[in-house]
Motif scaffolding. Structure first.
Motif, PDB file in Angstrom:
ATOM      1  N   PRO A 197      -4.548 -14.977   8.010  1.00 42.60           N
ATOM      2  CA  PRO A 197      -4.824 -16.321   7.483  1.00 42.60           C
ATOM      3  C   PRO A 197      -4.032 -16.525   6.197  1.00 42.60           C
ATOM      4  CG  PRO A 197      -6.854 -15.220   8.106  1.00 42.60           C
ATOM      5  CD  PRO A 197      -5.768 -14.179   8.161  1.00 42.60           C
ATOM      6  N   SER A 198      -3.513 -17.713   6.011  1.00 43.92           N
ATOM      7  CA  SER A 198      -2.590 -17.912   4.901  1.00 43.92           C
ATOM      8  C   SER A 198      -2.792 -19.288   4.287  1.00 43.92           C
ATOM      9  CB  SER A 198      -1.155 -17.725   5.401  1.00 43.92           C
ATOM     10  OG  SER A 198      -0.242 -17.730   4.344  1.00 43.92           O
ATOM     11  N   SER A 199      -1.791 -19.724   3.538  1.00 42.47           N
ATOM     12  CA  SER A 199      -1.805 -21.025   2.885  1.00 42.47           C
ATOM     13  C   SER A 199      -0.426 -21.650   3.036  1.00 42.47           C
ATOM     14  CB  SER A 199      -2.145 -20.875   1.398  1.00 42.47           C
ATOM     15  OG  SER A 199      -1.048 -20.297   0.707  1.00 42.47           O
ATOM     16  N   GLU A 200      -0.259 -22.837   2.495  1.00 36.94           N
ATOM     17  CA  GLU A 200       1.034 -23.504   2.571  1.00 36.94           C
ATOM     18  C   GLU A 200       2.123 -22.758   1.826  1.00 36.94           C
ATOM     19  OE1 GLU A 200       2.584 -25.223  -0.122  1.00 36.94           O
ATOM     20  OE2 GLU A 200       1.024 -24.937  -1.625  1.00 36.94           O
ATOM     21  N   ARG A 201       1.752 -21.780   1.000  1.00 36.90           N
ATOM     22  CA  ARG A 201       2.744 -21.033   0.230  1.00 36.90           C
ATOM     23  C   ARG A 201       3.628 -20.160   1.113  1.00 36.90           C
ATOM     24  NH1 ARG A 201       2.977 -23.103  -4.755  1.00 36.90           N
ATOM     25  NH2 ARG A 201       3.546 -21.132  -5.727  1.00 36.90           N
ATOM     26  N   GLU A 202       3.092 -19.707   2.250  1.00 38.04           N
ATOM     27  CA  GLU A 202       3.840 -18.788   3.106  1.00 38.04           C
ATOM     28  C   GLU A 202       4.472 -19.441   4.328  1.00 38.04           C
ATOM     29  OE1 GLU A 202       2.349 -14.335   2.939  1.00 38.04           O
ATOM     30  OE2 GLU A 202       0.814 -15.608   3.839  1.00 38.04           O
ATOM     31  N   LEU A 203       4.126 -20.694   4.612  1.00 38.10           N
ATOM     32  CA  LEU A 203       4.586 -21.343   5.837  1.00 38.10           C
ATOM     33  C   LEU A 203       5.690 -22.347   5.538  1.00 38.10           C
ATOM     34  CD1 LEU A 203       1.078 -21.825   7.454  1.00 38.10           C
ATOM     35  CD2 LEU A 203       2.800 -20.118   8.051  1.00 38.10           C
ATOM     36  N   ILE A 204       6.602 -22.494   6.499  1.00 39.44           N
ATOM     37  CA  ILE A 204       7.784 -23.326   6.279  1.00 39.44           C
ATOM     38  C   ILE A 204       8.050 -24.163   7.522  1.00 39.44           C
ATOM     39  CG2 ILE A 204       9.345 -21.483   7.050  1.00 39.44           C
ATOM     40  CD1 ILE A 204      11.320 -22.440   4.884  1.00 39.44           C
ATOM     41  N   LEU A 205       8.460 -25.413   7.341  1.00 37.36           N
ATOM     42  CA  LEU A 205       8.488 -26.395   8.420  1.00 37.36           C
ATOM     43  C   LEU A 205       9.591 -26.147   9.441  1.00 37.36           C
ATOM     44  CD1 LEU A 205       7.098 -28.865   9.539  1.00 37.36           C
ATOM     45  CD2 LEU A 205       8.375 -30.282   7.941  1.00 37.36           C
ATOM     46  N   CYS A 206      10.567 -25.335   9.145  1.00 39.35           N
ATOM     47  CA  CYS A 206      11.611 -25.035  10.130  1.00 39.35           C
ATOM     48  C   CYS A 206      11.128 -24.047  11.181  1.00 39.35           C
ATOM     49  CB  CYS A 206      12.856 -24.491   9.442  1.00 39.35           C
ATOM     50  SG  CYS A 206      12.610 -22.891   8.624  1.00 39.35           S
ATOM     51  N   ASN A 207       9.856 -23.588  11.059  1.00 41.97           N
ATOM     52  CA  ASN A 207       9.301 -22.609  11.987  1.00 41.97           C
ATOM     53  C   ASN A 207       7.777 -22.716  11.950  1.00 41.97           C
ATOM     54  OD1 ASN A 207       8.952 -20.399  13.698  1.00 41.97           O
ATOM     55  ND2 ASN A 207       9.235 -18.887  12.079  1.00 41.97           N
ATOM     56  N   LEU A 208       7.243 -23.850  12.437  1.00 37.03           N
ATOM     57  CA  LEU A 208       5.823 -24.137  12.224  1.00 37.03           C
ATOM     58  C   LEU A 208       5.251 -24.951  13.388  1.00 37.03           C
ATOM     59  CD1 LEU A 208       3.462 -23.929  10.178  1.00 37.03           C
ATOM     60  CD2 LEU A 208       4.306 -26.027   9.127  1.00 37.03           C
ATOM     61  N   ALA A 209       4.100 -24.492  13.912  1.00 33.51           N
ATOM     62  CA  ALA A 209       3.437 -25.162  15.030  1.00 33.51           C
ATOM     63  C   ALA A 209       2.072 -25.689  14.604  1.00 33.51           C
ATOM     64  CB  ALA A 209       3.274 -24.199  16.206  1.00 33.51           C
ATOM     65  N   PHE A 210       1.684 -26.843  15.162  1.00 32.29           N
ATOM     66  CA  PHE A 210       0.372 -27.448  14.918  1.00 32.29           C
ATOM     67  C   PHE A 210      -0.281 -27.783  16.260  1.00 32.29           C
ATOM     68  CE2 PHE A 210       2.701 -28.550  11.079  1.00 32.29           C
ATOM     69  CZ  PHE A 210       1.758 -28.448  10.064  1.00 32.29           C
ATOM     70  N   ARG A 211      -1.611 -27.864  16.259  1.00 36.74           N
ATOM     71  CA  ARG A 211      -2.303 -28.515  17.370  1.00 36.74           C
ATOM     72  C   ARG A 211      -1.952 -30.000  17.299  1.00 36.74           C
ATOM     73  NH1 ARG A 211      -6.233 -25.068  19.502  1.00 36.74           N
ATOM     74  NH2 ARG A 211      -6.837 -23.364  18.104  1.00 36.74           N
TER      75      ARG A 211
ATOM     76  N   PHE B 200      10.692 -12.530  -8.199  1.00 39.90           N
ATOM     77  CA  PHE B 200      11.217 -13.269  -9.338  1.00 39.90           C
ATOM     78  C   PHE B 200      11.851 -14.593  -8.913  1.00 39.90           C
ATOM     79  CE2 PHE B 200      14.357 -13.665 -12.970  1.00 39.90           C
ATOM     80  CZ  PHE B 200      13.405 -13.867 -13.964  1.00 39.90           C
ATOM     81  N   GLY B 201      12.385 -14.646  -7.697  1.00 41.47           N
ATOM     82  CA  GLY B 201      13.032 -15.855  -7.224  1.00 41.47           C
ATOM     83  C   GLY B 201      12.118 -16.713  -6.367  1.00 41.47           C
ATOM     84  N   GLY B 202      11.547 -16.103  -5.328  1.00 42.98           N
ATOM     85  CA  GLY B 202      10.717 -16.860  -4.405  1.00 42.98           C
ATOM     86  C   GLY B 202       9.275 -16.999  -4.827  1.00 42.98           C
ATOM     87  N   GLY B 203       8.815 -16.117  -5.728  1.00 43.88           N
ATOM     88  CA  GLY B 203       7.434 -16.180  -6.187  1.00 43.88           C
ATOM     89  C   GLY B 203       6.450 -16.114  -5.033  1.00 43.88           C
ATOM     90  N   GLY B 204       5.445 -16.960  -5.061  1.00 41.74           N
ATOM     91  CA  GLY B 204       4.437 -16.967  -4.012  1.00 41.74           C
ATOM     92  C   GLY B 204       4.959 -17.442  -2.676  1.00 41.74           C
ATOM     93  N   ALA B 205       6.146 -18.046  -2.656  1.00 35.66           N
ATOM     94  CA  ALA B 205       6.734 -18.524  -1.398  1.00 35.66           C
ATOM     95  C   ALA B 205       7.713 -17.534  -0.801  1.00 35.66           C
ATOM     96  CB  ALA B 205       7.423 -19.861  -1.636  1.00 35.66           C
ATOM     97  N   ARG B 206       7.864 -16.349  -1.390  1.00 33.98           N
ATOM     98  CA  ARG B 206       8.892 -15.423  -0.930  1.00 33.98           C
ATOM     99  C   ARG B 206       8.682 -14.955   0.507  1.00 33.98           C
ATOM    100  NH1 ARG B 206       5.430 -12.790  -4.253  1.00 33.98           N
ATOM    101  NH2 ARG B 206       4.638 -10.729  -3.688  1.00 33.98           N
ATOM    102  N   ASN B 207       7.417 -14.959   0.977  1.00 36.85           N
ATOM    103  CA  ASN B 207       7.169 -14.494   2.343  1.00 36.85           C
ATOM    104  C   ASN B 207       7.640 -15.494   3.400  1.00 36.85           C
ATOM    105  OD1 ASN B 207       6.089 -12.095   1.450  1.00 36.85           O
ATOM    106  ND2 ASN B 207       3.974 -12.806   1.535  1.00 36.85           N
ATOM    107  N   ARG B 208       8.074 -16.669   2.951  1.00 35.80           N
ATOM    108  CA  ARG B 208       8.726 -17.582   3.887  1.00 35.80           C
ATOM    109  C   ARG B 208      10.090 -17.039   4.315  1.00 35.80           C
ATOM    110  NH1 ARG B 208       8.154 -23.290   0.583  1.00 35.80           N
ATOM    111  NH2 ARG B 208       5.862 -23.410   0.531  1.00 35.80           N
ATOM    112  N   TYR B 209      10.623 -16.107   3.535  1.00 37.57           N
ATOM    113  CA  TYR B 209      11.994 -15.666   3.758  1.00 37.57           C
ATOM    114  C   TYR B 209      12.118 -14.163   3.996  1.00 37.57           C
ATOM    115  CZ  TYR B 209      12.431 -20.195   1.495  1.00 37.57           C
ATOM    116  OH  TYR B 209      12.289 -21.524   1.170  1.00 37.57           O
ATOM    117  N   ARG B 210      11.006 -13.498   4.267  1.00 31.40           N
ATOM    118  CA  ARG B 210      11.053 -12.070   4.569  1.00 31.40           C
ATOM    119  C   ARG B 210       9.939 -11.731   5.549  1.00 31.40           C
ATOM    120  NH1 ARG B 210       8.278  -8.459  -0.186  1.00 31.40           N
ATOM    121  NH2 ARG B 210       6.286  -9.580  -0.279  1.00 31.40           N
TER     122      ARG B 210
END
Length: 337
Positions: A132-146, A115-125
């Motif tokens: 494989p995922s989308s931008e909905r689950e990933l957060i820049l305070c914990n994110l790596a790129f090539r 109800f609060g985080g919606g599709g982004a709730r997995n950023r916080y649990r």
């Protein structure tokens, strides 16, 4: 890609700000010679991250915030996910520390709920397995790129903050690259300490999503639900019939159910009264910010000179943790003494 691939850890911070993340970084289970740490000082996080990435020497760039508290195995786990050549970015959730205050832990319950985080709730649990995922689950305070791919795609859109990583990851997905969410690749970050800070946080998140929509177009219609709810509440005093109150009654029922469920899951029944306040505050703050971002984006207003960025090399590749080289970058990202 081997497990000891050189990694550049990039941490943006305000000038003179404390970098709490450093203490944990010194304890990671990863060859010290394969780790570089760059701290980018400035007032534009997107620009700071881009300038540091341009200076970085690692094959991977790992973005943390100044208060991201990592697990000792986080670099090894992230590097293993990049063995698949189609993977462009890897990240995990940002969890609420048990040492946070009662208010902060209640915020953690809100943002990690449907109800609060919606599709982004997995950023916080932490839930499920690496996937494989989308931008909905990933957060820049914990994110790596090539790194090469990050630079090839132009890095983060510096007109955006927040949501700059979401816009970049959408472009990567559209081009056929993979994003991976690993629930066990978790860091801990404290939630906002006050009600006012919580409101500002989600107003900012909404503004970022609105500005991203102006730049890249509508991606998820559900993002506008809080904005429609806010508009509905503003029009409700002029409702011609009582039938107009049915959506509000339904919202109230959902609010009660969500607050009880979140408190039950978090084993915090005493938080229920606070959750009754935090859930609608999140929705209305986000909705107001989204409308502002769409209708009056900051990048469409008069621009001043881009803020200066100074990049400090705290830990060099090929050196032990005890050694620390120092360098700075000017506005164009060029190294200076």
């Amino acid at each position: 890609m081997n497990d000891n691939q050189p990694v550049s850890i990039i941490i943006p911070v305000r000038p003179g700000g404390e970098v709490r993340a450093m203490e944990r970084l010194r304890t990671v289970n990863y060859p010290a010679g394969s780790i570089e740490v760059l701290v980018a000082e400035g007032c534009s996080p997107s620009r700071q991250r881009n300038r540091a990435a341009a200076m970085a020497k690692g094959k991977l760039v790992y973005f943390l915030d100044d208060d991201s508290l990592v697990d000792p195995a986080f670099l090894q786990r992230a590097a293993e996910r990049f063995v698949e050549p189609r993977v462009a970015a890897v990240g995990g959730p940002s969890l609420t520390p048990a040492t946070d205050t009662f208010f902060q832990r209640a915020v953690g319950l809100v943002i990690s709920s449907p109800f609060g985080g919606g599709g982004a709730r997995n950023r916080y649990r932490r839930t499920g397995a690496a996937r494989p995922s989308s931008e909905r689950e990933l957060i820049l305070c914990n994110l790596a790129f090539r790194r090469e791919l990050f630079l090839a795609f132009g890095g983060l859109d510096e007109r955006l903050y927040p949501n700059e990583e979401n816009e970049l990851m959408d472009r990567l997905l559209t081009d056929g690259w993979l994003l991976v969410h690993d629930p066990d690749l978790a860091i801990y970050r404290s939630q906002r300490p006050s009600f006012r800070a919580f409101m500002r946080q989600f107003f900012g998140y909404g503004t970022g999503r609105g500005e991203q929509t102006r730049i890249a177009g509508l991606r998820h219609g559900i993002d506008f639900a809080p904005a429609f709810f806010l508009a509905y509440l503003l029009l409700l005093p002029w409702a011609p019939t009582l039938l107009w109150f049915i959506p509000l009654i339904c919202y109230g029922a959902l609010l009660i159910a969500a607050a009880v469920a979140a408190a039950w899951q978090g084993r915090a029944p005493a938080a229920i009264p606070l959750l009754f306040i935090l859930f609608p505050t999140l929705h209305l703050s986000y909705g107001a910010g989204l409308l502002k971002g769409v209708l009056r984006p900051r990048f469409a207003q008069s621009q001043t000179e881009p803020p200066a960025v100074a990049v400090r090399v705290i830990k060099e590749l090929g050196m032990p943790w005890a050694a620390a080289g120092v360098a700075r970058a000017d506005n164009d990202g060029r190294l200076t003494p």
